[in-house]
Design a protein around this motif. Sequence first.
Motif, mmCIF file in Angstrom:
data_model
loop_
_atom_site.group_PDB
_atom_site.id
_atom_site.type_symbol
_atom_site.label_atom_id
_atom_site.label_comp_id
_atom_site.label_asym_id
_atom_site.label_seq_id
_atom_site.Cartn_x
_atom_site.Cartn_y
_atom_site.Cartn_z
ATOM 1 N N PHE A 4 0.657 -1.176 -0.162
ATOM 2 C CA PHE A 4 -0.290 -0.270 0.368
ATOM 3 C C PHE A 4 1.331 0.942 0.068
ATOM 4 C CE2 PHE A 4 -2.141 3.151 2.573
ATOM 5 C CZ PHE A 4 -3.737 3.664 1.707
ATOM 6 N N ILE A 5 1.820 1.124 0.821
ATOM 7 C CA ILE A 5 3.503 2.143 1.130
ATOM 8 C C ILE A 5 3.569 2.565 -0.586
ATOM 9 C CG2 ILE A 5 4.850 3.529 2.186
ATOM 10 C CD1 ILE A 5 3.859 1.928 4.404
ATOM 11 N N LEU A 8 1.472 3.899 -2.612
ATOM 12 C CA LEU A 8 1.365 5.494 -3.049
ATOM 13 C C LEU A 8 2.255 6.272 -3.551
ATOM 14 C CD1 LEU A 8 -0.349 5.668 0.673
ATOM 15 C CD2 LEU A 8 -1.801 6.556 -1.136
ATOM 16 N N VAL A 9 3.053 6.062 -3.434
ATOM 17 C CA VAL A 9 4.505 6.498 -3.335
ATOM 18 C C VAL A 9 5.158 6.403 -4.867
ATOM 19 C CG1 VAL A 9 7.206 6.211 -3.725
ATOM 20 C CG2 VAL A 9 6.091 6.192 -1.519
ATOM 21 N N LEU A 11 1.973 6.234 -6.548
ATOM 22 C CA LEU A 11 0.246 7.188 -7.529
ATOM 23 C C LEU A 11 0.749 9.685 -7.403
ATOM 24 C CD1 LEU A 11 -1.904 7.368 -8.018
ATOM 25 C CD2 LEU A 11 -2.633 8.103 -5.825
ATOM 26 N N SER A 12 1.609 8.744 -6.336
ATOM 27 C CA SER A 12 2.988 10.383 -6.304
ATOM 28 C C SER A 12 3.044 10.717 -6.689
ATOM 29 C CB SER A 12 3.136 10.566 -4.533
ATOM 30 O OG SER A 12 3.901 9.786 -4.180
ATOM 31 N N LEU A 40 0.755 13.576 -1.146
ATOM 32 C CA LEU A 40 0.475 12.295 -0.860
ATOM 33 C C LEU A 40 1.433 11.969 0.078
ATOM 34 C CD1 LEU A 40 -1.264 10.301 -1.106
ATOM 35 C CD2 LEU A 40 -0.938 9.798 -3.733
ATOM 36 N N LEU A 41 2.791 12.659 -0.903
ATOM 37 C CA LEU A 41 4.137 11.716 -0.716
ATOM 38 C C LEU A 41 4.608 11.843 0.700
ATOM 39 C CD1 LEU A 41 6.353 9.675 -1.864
ATOM 40 C CD2 LEU A 41 7.553 12.131 -2.434
ATOM 41 N N VAL A 44 1.117 11.625 3.693
ATOM 42 C CA VAL A 44 0.324 10.103 4.043
ATOM 43 C C VAL A 44 1.325 9.189 4.132
ATOM 44 C CG1 VAL A 44 -0.831 9.035 2.656
ATOM 45 C CG2 VAL A 44 -1.337 11.542 2.675
ATOM 46 N N ALA A 45 2.299 8.922 2.805
ATOM 47 C CA ALA A 45 3.004 8.238 2.560
ATOM 48 C C ALA A 45 4.379 7.800 3.314
ATOM 49 C CB ALA A 45 3.856 8.149 1.062
#
Length: 83
Positions: A4-5, A8-9, A11-12, A40-41, A44-45
Motif C-alpha cells: 500500500f505504501i 502511494l509513493v 501514485l504520488s 500525498l508523498l 501520507v506515504a
Amino acid sequence: MKYFITLLVLLSFGLMIYGFSLDENQEDLANKYIGSGTLLLFLVAMPLFLIKESKGKKMKDYMLTDENVRKMQGKPPKKEGFE
C-alpha cells in the motif's frame, strides 16, 4: 501495508510527473497535480512508512543521552551518586 505504501509513493510520483508533463496553457491544472502528489508523498506515504518501520523500536536508543554518547566513545557508563 508494504504494498500500500509502495502504491502511494508510485501514485504520488506519477501525479508529479504528469503535472510536469502538461502544457503551459494548463498551468493551474499542472500545479494541482504537482501539489497533490507532493502532499500525498510527504503527508501520507512518509508518515505511514515511518510508523511501519519504527514499530517495536525504543526511542531511547536513538536519542543522544549522556549514556549513549559514552557508549559511542567507548567510555564506561557514568556511575550514579556522589564522587
